[in-house]
Design an enzyme around this catalytic site. Sequence first.
Site, short mmCIF file in Angstrom:
data_model
loop_
_atom_site.label_atom_id
_atom_site.label_comp_id
_atom_site.label_asym_id
_atom_site.label_seq_id
_atom_site.Cartn_x
_atom_site.Cartn_y
_atom_site.Cartn_z
N TYR A 296 0.84 -1.20 0.00
CA TYR A 296 0.00 0.00 0.00
C TYR A 296 0.88 1.25 0.00
CZ TYR A 296 -4.06 2.83 1.44
OH TYR A 296 -5.08 3.74 1.51
N CYS B 124 -9.12 9.71 1.66
CA CYS B 124 -8.27 8.53 1.47
C CYS B 124 -6.83 8.90 1.15
CB CYS B 124 -8.84 7.64 0.38
SG CYS B 124 -10.38 6.86 0.89
N HIS B 125 -6.65 9.66 0.08
CA HIS B 125 -5.28 9.94 -0.34
C HIS B 125 -5.05 11.42 -0.59
CE1 HIS B 125 -6.28 5.75 -1.48
NE2 HIS B 125 -5.21 5.53 -0.78
N GLY B 126 -5.94 12.24 -0.04
CA GLY B 126 -5.68 13.68 0.01
C GLY B 126 -5.90 14.47 -1.28
N PRO B 139 -3.32 13.06 -5.82
CA PRO B 139 -3.07 12.00 -6.82
C PRO B 139 -4.18 11.78 -7.84
CG PRO B 139 -3.64 11.03 -4.71
CD PRO B 139 -3.57 12.50 -4.48
#
Lengths: 423, 160
Positions: A296, B124-126, B139
């Site tokens: 991950y 989740c991933h900004g 992303p």
Amino acid sequence: MSEGHSTYTPRTGIERWFDARLPLPRLVHDSFIVYPVPRNLNYAYTFGGILTVMLASQIVTGVVLAMHYTPDTGLAFNSVEKIMRDVNSGWLLRSLHSNGASFFFIAVYIHICRGLYYGSYKSPRELLWVLGCTNLLLMMATAFIGYVLPWGQMSFWGATVITSFFSAIPLVGEWIQQLLLGGFAVDNPTLNRFFALHYLLPFLLAGVVTLHIWALHVVGQNNPTGIEVKSTTDVVDFTPYATVKDAFGIIVFLFFFAYFVFYLPNFLGHPDNYTIANPLKTPAHIVPEWYFLPFYAILRAITFNVGPIDSKLGGVFAMFSSIAVLFLVPWLDTSKVRSAVYRPWYKVFFWLFVADVLFLGWLGSQPAEGVYVTMSQLATLYYFAFFILVMPLLGLIETPRRMPHSITEAVLEKRATSVKAEE
Amino acid sequence: MADLSEPETGTDEHTLLAEAPASVEVDVASLTPGMSLVVQWRGKPVVVRNRTEQEMKDGEAVKLADLKDPIARNANLPADAPATDANRTTPGKEALLVMVQVCTHLGCIPLGQEGDFGGWLCPCHGSQYDTAGRIRKGPAPENMAVPVFQFTSDTKIRLG
């Protein structure tokens, strides 16, 4: 099995009857009784047996859990709670099964490190290694799919994120994703096919494990010296020597397993998965199960575009490559010497690699921002450099230590030095 | 079968609406500026936001060159339409932003009215989106998708 000539002699009439029709007793005798194993195997070599036990345990507990579980988005979460509260010993079955997955991975990671350290992938064991990598891949698929079944928040959003990986593939990505999901989003069709696959894959795994063990019994076991068996003094019979050692390793391993099952059943899980799946709300901080964290972290490390490959495809590609590169290890390592025991520099790079993977695991549990991203990128760089640069180049420039001529000589040398040390 | 004319706003587990090619009718009469409502369409949340004056002004002020994804991603427009604020909405109805509220990175649901651009922030991933739902940072590769929809009356939207 390996020598092609068997020492089995049927003693009773029934044994003779079977031997002429289906020589199963002969197979067991040759594979698990008189099968020769190197005399210097250490406890790192008991993890194959431990893994077999874990696979069997997962299948047995899983089959019983399946009798009480309902793969329907409206009922799945509650059926798991019913297992925990109403089904006789259901709490134990589920705790064994969910913690069993974790301990399966602990064992497989140690097993892989053992192989990497002692060079167990080198000729003639390439196929044995490749089959093992296939097993890892099957385990990962099975574990991920299994984690979706309780239909908690982490189940749902883990499934969403992981199936979205496929949408990064150009042209066919969206089609593959919709095929996996059975629709446009994670929903009832997804849960149904995941349940079917979660029941199927362990049996495929058992099949590939059989091939793995077959290949092992053809080429024979590697050992800590990495020197091939040369004479009968180098080996002992599988039974009782390996049987007893494996059994002891299994029991010790099961002690740790039992501690988690009975005293820390949720330690390795995530509290968000005790909230029922909500397709309209993503948990604030989603993380996969601990055994996927290093991969991950690699996924999230690719935050930049590389030419025509955008960051999303790049991340997915890096993550899949981190597993794919394992398959190539037998052909990446150029060293003539198998075991790290005689490779002073490889030993250093190997332990750095282990530390790197643990570090990646920790990074995977942290939010993807600021300094964590940079650290993930550096750790990812070393992960790949270990395989693509260190393995091929080190074999060419490293001077190995002097090696004994045989396993017997290595064992006697070791005994002599330890006796000297005592004096 | 569920009544497909009813917008699904709750978290009902049986999302029959997820079956394609379902269409959903949404009544937006009660939305005052600064309010959003979310309906489930094809299993995914679709947000209808009645944007404030300030949000619209912020959205219009953005130069196309500053966008990570310069394409409108509006299913009601040609595939190469530029991602202007106007192209993210409907002519005459610029205040209403209708958008699949799913992050284009890995499918999480961004939180509304958060982040540096006053739009959406994915936990989740900004990834960060602006007030027109366009990707600005992080992303995610694309702007959040504007689904096929039309105004069936002044205050009703038909999705799909």
